[in-house]
Design a protein around this motif. Structure first.
Motif, PDB file in Angstrom:
ATOM      1  N   UNK A 124      91.215   7.902  77.930  1.00 19.58           N
ATOM      2  CA  UNK A 124      90.745   9.133  78.598  1.00 19.58           C
ATOM      3  C   UNK A 124      90.963  10.538  77.775  1.00 19.58           C
ATOM      4  N   UNK A 125      92.566  10.408  77.621  1.00 19.09           N
ATOM      5  CA  UNK A 125      93.058  11.811  77.166  1.00 19.09           C
ATOM      6  C   UNK A 125      92.348  12.025  75.758  1.00 19.09           C
ATOM      7  N   UNK A 126      92.321  11.047  74.624  1.00 17.44           N
ATOM      8  CA  UNK A 126      91.748  11.309  73.525  1.00 17.44           C
ATOM      9  C   UNK A 126      90.191  11.645  73.720  1.00 17.44           C
ATOM     10  N   UNK A 127      89.383  10.789  74.631  1.00 16.39           N
ATOM     11  CA  UNK A 127      87.974  11.244  74.871  1.00 16.39           C
ATOM     12  C   UNK A 127      87.842  12.852  75.296  1.00 16.39           C
ATOM     13  N   UNK A 128      88.766  13.123  76.016  1.00 21.22           N
ATOM     14  CA  UNK A 128      88.638  14.324  76.364  1.00 21.22           C
ATOM     15  C   UNK A 128      88.965  15.403  75.383  1.00 21.22           C
ATOM     16  N   UNK A 129      89.741  15.118  74.334  1.00 19.91           N
ATOM     17  CA  UNK A 129      89.856  15.963  73.195  1.00 19.91           C
ATOM     18  C   UNK A 129      88.534  15.982  72.252  1.00 19.91           C
ATOM     19  N   UNK A 130      88.036  14.831  71.918  1.00 22.39           N
ATOM     20  CA  UNK A 130      86.762  14.654  71.036  1.00 22.39           C
ATOM     21  C   UNK A 130      85.621  15.154  71.724  1.00 22.39           C
ATOM     22  N   UNK A 131      85.732  15.553  73.037  1.00 22.48           N
ATOM     23  CA  UNK A 131      84.577  16.131  73.759  1.00 22.48           C
ATOM     24  C   UNK A 131      84.591  17.500  73.893  1.00 22.48           C
ATOM     25  N   UNK A 132      85.718  18.249  73.222  1.00 28.17           N
ATOM     26  CA  UNK A 132      85.723  19.688  73.438  1.00 28.17           C
ATOM     27  C   UNK A 132      84.529  20.412  72.771  1.00 28.17           C
ATOM     28  N   UNK A 133      84.204  21.758  73.455  1.00 28.65           N
ATOM     29  CA  UNK A 133      83.249  22.510  72.585  1.00 28.65           C
ATOM     30  C   UNK A 133      83.546  23.054  71.373  1.00 28.65           C
ATOM     31  N   UNK A 134      84.981  23.057  71.573  1.00 31.93           N
ATOM     32  CA  UNK A 134      85.590  23.671  70.059  1.00 31.93           C
ATOM     33  C   UNK A 134      85.797  22.552  68.997  1.00 31.93           C
ATOM     34  N   UNK A 135      85.297  22.656  67.845  1.00 30.50           N
ATOM     35  CA  UNK A 135      85.193  21.350  67.032  1.00 30.50           C
ATOM     36  C   UNK A 135      86.320  21.469  65.788  1.00 30.50           C
ATOM     37  N   UNK A 136      86.955  22.521  65.622  1.00 27.96           N
ATOM     38  CA  UNK A 136      87.943  22.666  64.789  1.00 27.96           C
ATOM     39  C   UNK A 136      89.120  22.179  64.925  1.00 27.96           C
ATOM     40  N   UNK A 137      89.292  20.770  65.355  1.00 30.07           N
ATOM     41  CA  UNK A 137      90.554  20.102  65.705  1.00 30.07           C
ATOM     42  C   UNK A 137      91.133  19.195  64.974  1.00 30.07           C
ATOM     43  N   UNK A 138      92.382  19.260  64.772  1.00 34.13           N
ATOM     44  CA  UNK A 138      93.169  18.249  64.188  1.00 34.13           C
ATOM     45  C   UNK A 138      93.833  17.449  65.231  1.00 34.13           C
ATOM     46  N   UNK A 139      93.675  16.171  65.488  1.00 38.59           N
ATOM     47  CA  UNK A 139      94.493  15.217  66.304  1.00 38.59           C
ATOM     48  C   UNK A 139      95.448  14.573  65.898  1.00 38.59           C
ATOM     49  N   UNK A 140      96.790  14.601  66.460  1.00 41.95           N
ATOM     50  CA  UNK A 140      97.722  13.817  66.026  1.00 41.95           C
ATOM     51  C   UNK A 140      98.356  13.028  66.993  1.00 41.95           C
ATOM     52  N   UNK A 141      98.232  11.693  67.106  1.00 46.56           N
ATOM     53  CA  UNK A 141      98.930  11.048  68.087  1.00 46.56           C
ATOM     54  C   UNK A 141     100.431  10.384  67.324  1.00 46.56           C
ATOM     55  N   UNK A 142     101.093  10.546  68.203  1.00 47.44           N
ATOM     56  CA  UNK A 142     102.628  10.120  67.984  1.00 47.44           C
ATOM     57  C   UNK A 142     102.973   9.171  68.892  1.00 47.44           C
ATOM     58  N   UNK A 143     103.166   7.958  68.372  1.00 46.80           N
ATOM     59  CA  UNK A 143     103.465   6.725  69.163  1.00 46.80           C
ATOM     60  C   UNK A 143     104.931   6.435  69.192  1.00 46.80           C
ATOM     61  N   UNK A 168      91.905  26.268  62.559  1.00 52.09           N
ATOM     62  CA  UNK A 168      92.092  24.756  62.990  1.00 52.09           C
ATOM     63  C   UNK A 168      93.192  25.017  64.155  1.00 52.09           C
ATOM     64  N   UNK A 169      92.933  24.028  65.011  1.00 50.16           N
ATOM     65  CA  UNK A 169      93.876  23.877  66.203  1.00 50.16           C
ATOM     66  C   UNK A 169      94.498  22.248  66.270  1.00 50.16           C
ATOM     67  N   UNK A 170      95.635  22.087  66.018  1.00 45.04           N
ATOM     68  CA  UNK A 170      96.430  20.866  66.072  1.00 45.04           C
ATOM     69  C   UNK A 170      96.510  20.308  67.512  1.00 45.04           C
ATOM     70  N   UNK A 171      96.196  19.371  67.909  1.00 46.89           N
ATOM     71  CA  UNK A 171      96.255  18.762  69.211  1.00 46.89           C
ATOM     72  C   UNK A 171      97.173  17.605  69.307  1.00 46.89           C
TER      73      UNK A 171
END
Length: 317
Positions: A41-60, A25-28
């Motif tokens: 655009x940033x988030x769409x570029x992450x969910x469009x990655x060819x690599x799918x084992x991703x944890x997405x963390x947005x810190x506001x 797993x890669x945490x972004x």
């Protein structure tokens, strides 16, 4: 990490690294502050990655109810058009970019951690290429090349790391002091190593420089992947952290810090650092259309090291 996780196959007589059956797993981590359309655009570029084992963390880090609602809506929209669930964390008070990323680091569960600024984008293969490389090299931290764009999506600068000739600690520190092995989006870390060095220092301008220095001085295994799979944006029309007064202040502070290492460097390397310092100030001023200051710093840069200055200005244009 066991290098046996990596296998090779032949395509047209060329060895190609294959990922292990169990994808680490890669945490972004995305730190966001007063951005909406670019965050989408940033988030769409992450969910469009060819690599799918991703944890997405947005810190506001907005600490503003109205803006936090915008961020939450962007996250919900992104989740609807993808198979990802995005972990959302809201800072109750503004913490700045460095500590905001540290909040994400403390939360991350992936084997690897990488970052994306809320106004930049990944190209589709970014994570896959870097994970493959880190597994193959058994590295603790890694950087790639960097390309900078202006608000009109025009490429304004390329930064490759061809100066990286050795991976020994003293050589890496020298390269870093002279050239800056930075660009937060280009970095990927083994999570355990990143946590062990304490993450980002509490400095909002230049924090990535000091983080890389910490990684080098900690003696981690470094690797360089000579590709660019990101688009990073420089804001020439606004006074953000990447340009303007804050950029100049941060650069001056960093230059004073570097002087502490001059006794470890030869005279030629010292002069290169002086030249680069004034060149950075010159480019910051021309982006602000302060042509008088641009000329002042450009002249100082040139006379510090004429040949290297000419090369640097050619590379940036």
């Amino acid at each position: 990490m066991d290098g046996s996780m990596v296998s090779q196959k032949k395509i047209n007589n060329t060895s190609v690294t294959e990922l292990p059956p169990y994808l680490p797993v890669v945490s972004v981590i995305v730190a966001t502050y007063y951005r909406d359309s670019s965050l989408k655009k940033a988030l769409l570029s992450i969910v469009s990655q060819t690599y799918k084992s991703i944890e997405i963390i947005v810190v506001d880090d907005n600490a503003d109810d109205e803006w936090s609602k915008r961020v939450e809506d962007i996250i919900k929209d992104t989740e609807k058009c993808s198979n990802y669930r995005i972990l959302y964390i809201r800072n109750e008070t503004n913490k700045g970019s460095a500590e905001t990323r540290n909040v994400g680091i403390r939360t991350a569960s992936g084997k690897y951690i990488t970052f994306l600024d809320d106004d930049d984008i990944y190209l589709p293969n970014k994570i896959e290429n870097q994970v493959k490389h880190m597994i193959e090299e058994d590295s603790d931290y890694c950087i790639t090349d960097l390309e900078l764009y202006d608000e009109n999506d025009r490429l304004i600068e390329k930064r490759n790391r061809k100066y990286v000739k050795q991976n020994k600690q003293n050589d890496l520190l020298r390269f870093h002091l002279m050239h800056h092995m930075t660009g937060t989006d280009t970095m990927m870390f083994n999570r355990d190593f990143l946590v062990s060095i304490g993450g980002f220092p509490p400095i909002n301008v230049g924090d990535e420089f000091y983080l890389m220095q910490k990684a080098i001085e900690a003696g981690g295994i470094f690797s360089y992947l000579p590709v660019c799979d990101i688009k990073a944006y420089v804001h020439t029309e606004t006074d953000g952290l990447s340009s303007g007064e804050s950029k100049i202040k941060g650069e001056n502070e960093l230059y004073e810090y570097k002087k502490k290492y001059f006794d470890k460097l030869c005279f030629h390397d010292q002069q290169y650092i002086v030249m680069r310092h004034y060149a950075v100030l010159a480019f910051a001023e021309i982006r602000r259309k302060n042509y008088g200051n641009f000329m002042k710093y450009a002249i100082r840069s040139f006379f510090s090291s004429p040949i290297n200055c000419a090369r640097l200005f050619i590379e940036k244009n």
